[in-house]
Design an enzyme around this catalytic site. Structure first.
Site, mmCIF file in Angstrom:
data_model
loop_
_atom_site.group_PDB
_atom_site.id
_atom_site.type_symbol
_atom_site.label_atom_id
_atom_site.label_comp_id
_atom_site.label_asym_id
_atom_site.label_seq_id
_atom_site.Cartn_x
_atom_site.Cartn_y
_atom_site.Cartn_z
ATOM 1 N N HIS A 108 8.149 -5.685 1.519
ATOM 2 C CA HIS A 108 8.403 -6.399 0.261
ATOM 3 C C HIS A 108 9.777 -7.062 0.206
ATOM 4 C CE1 HIS A 108 4.624 -5.039 -1.096
ATOM 5 N NE2 HIS A 108 4.973 -3.861 -1.564
ATOM 6 N N HIS A 179 3.850 -6.666 -8.273
ATOM 7 C CA HIS A 179 3.432 -5.308 -7.900
ATOM 8 C C HIS A 179 3.103 -4.467 -9.138
ATOM 9 C CE1 HIS A 179 2.904 -1.868 -5.346
ATOM 10 N NE2 HIS A 179 3.378 -2.508 -4.288
ATOM 11 N N GLU A 315 -2.621 -6.717 -5.506
ATOM 12 C CA GLU A 315 -1.554 -7.649 -5.163
ATOM 13 C C GLU A 315 -2.115 -8.838 -4.384
ATOM 14 O OE1 GLU A 315 1.488 -5.262 -3.047
ATOM 15 O OE2 GLU A 315 0.179 -3.609 -3.636
#
Length: 352
Positions: A108, A179, A315
């Site tokens: 991420h 998220h 996601e």
């Protein structure tokens, strides 16, 4: 619904010593969402359901808890969502070393990815807010100066639309997503999501190792496996029915959607009591399904902690490790200086 105050998020300083700024969007149907400039984070989502208002998004109530949690609750993640194997990639003969924050891998966006930064509020109205961020050349090891925006819009038919865009002055991978963790039975209660019903319109999923890095076998048909959600079924009914699932304690896998259209629903989640359904629309070619397998101990909005399977993340993104996998069958993840990255995801809430 128990009302939870988010005042502590603005009363306590953020990482830079300044308080966070919160923005509330509301519509004519009584639905509201709360956003924060730290991480361009989606903090709260309150939906009218059966003559009450239900909080359906996992979140925190203080900046201390926000800093403590490592689950990316509601944050905008980038430059690259999901994993990049061994924290590096090669492009045009050059090896780029990124910051690693999941063992040797980059997850991420790295140690100080966009989920951990303060975004600028560019515009704000009753039903829309625009956040922007400047990511300098070399940020977390990524090349190029990148300017990105995320626009949250709450419509009067209970849609939350998230529109992403970015530009760069040097070739760089970009893959933005949100998220959010949803619990349609009530995020402030002790409900698990295992009795919720899910469908995903995907014929293939991506097997991984125990770190979430794709295996060499690549995309694999869902047919005849515990990963097949083409027909709706409850999340818990096959939760540990496959070695892949046992390895990571549940679902944490990417599904390939192919050439999607923002007008086509690619996933649908229905609460255990069938009182509320969430539909997902996107133009991204993949969606990561994560059933909150390691939420245990994450600080909650009520001052307690969340437990495993208390939230589900859906996601929308490119397939993981795309910078190292030119064989993935979707549009390139590379953003060029003469291009503009654009993507939209819609979360549609329908109460019964």
């Amino acid at each position: 619904m128990t009302q939870i105050s988010l005042d502590a998020l603005t009363e306590q300083p953020a990482f830079d010593g300044q308080p966070a700024t919160l923005v509330t969007l509301s519509n004519t149907q009584g639905m509201s969402i709360v956003l924060m400039d730290i991480g361009a984070t989606w903090l709260s989502c309150q939906v009218p359901v059966q003559d009450t208002v239900r909080e359906v998004l996992l979140g925190v109530a203080s900046m201390t808890d926000f800093n403590q949690q490592s689950s990316f609750l509601g944050a905008t993640v980038g430059r690259y969502a999901n994993r990049i194997a061994n924290g590096q990639y090669q492009h045009n003969g050059h090896t780029y070393q990124l910051t690693a924050n999941q063992g040797p891998h980059t997850l991420h966006g790295g140690v100080q990815g966009w989920s951990h930064c303060r975004w600028t509020i560019v515009e704000c109205s009753e039903q829309q807010v625009t956040f922007s961020i400047h990511s300098a050349d070399g940020d977390q090891g990524f090349p190029g100066n990148v300017d990105a925006q995320v626009i949250y819009t709450l419509t009067d038919d209970n849609q939350v639309t998230i529109a992403y865009s970015a530009t760069t002055d040097a070739t760089t991978p970009v893959n933005m997503t949100n998220h959010a963790y949803f619990n349609l039975m009530g995020a402030n209660e002790d409900h698990q999501i295992l009795n919720d019903t899910l469908s995903i319109q995907a014929h293939d999923y991506l097997p991984t190792d125990n770190s979430g890095i794709p295996l060499d076998q690549g995309l694999t048909p869902v047919e005849g496996t515990a990963f097949d959600f083409r027909q709706p079924h409850t999340l818990g009914s096959r939760l540990l029915d496959d070695p892949q699932l046992k390895m990571v304690n549940g679902y944490d896998h990417s599904y390939f959607l192919g050439n999607t259209s923002i007008d086509h629903c690619i996933a649908s989640l229905t609460a255990a009591d069938e009182s509320l359904t969430l539909q997902v629309f996107t133009d991204k070619p993949a969606i990561q399904l994560y059933t909150g397998n390691f939420l245990e101990g994450t600080p909650s909005r009520t001052g307690e902690v969340y437990h495993n399977y208390q939230g589900i993340a859906l996601e929308t993104q490119y397939l993981p490790d795309s910078p190292n996998r030119p064989d993935w069958p979707h549009h390139t993840c590379w953003l060029e200086p003469d291009e503009r990255y654009e993507s939209t995801t819609i979360y549609q809430f329908n109460a019964r």
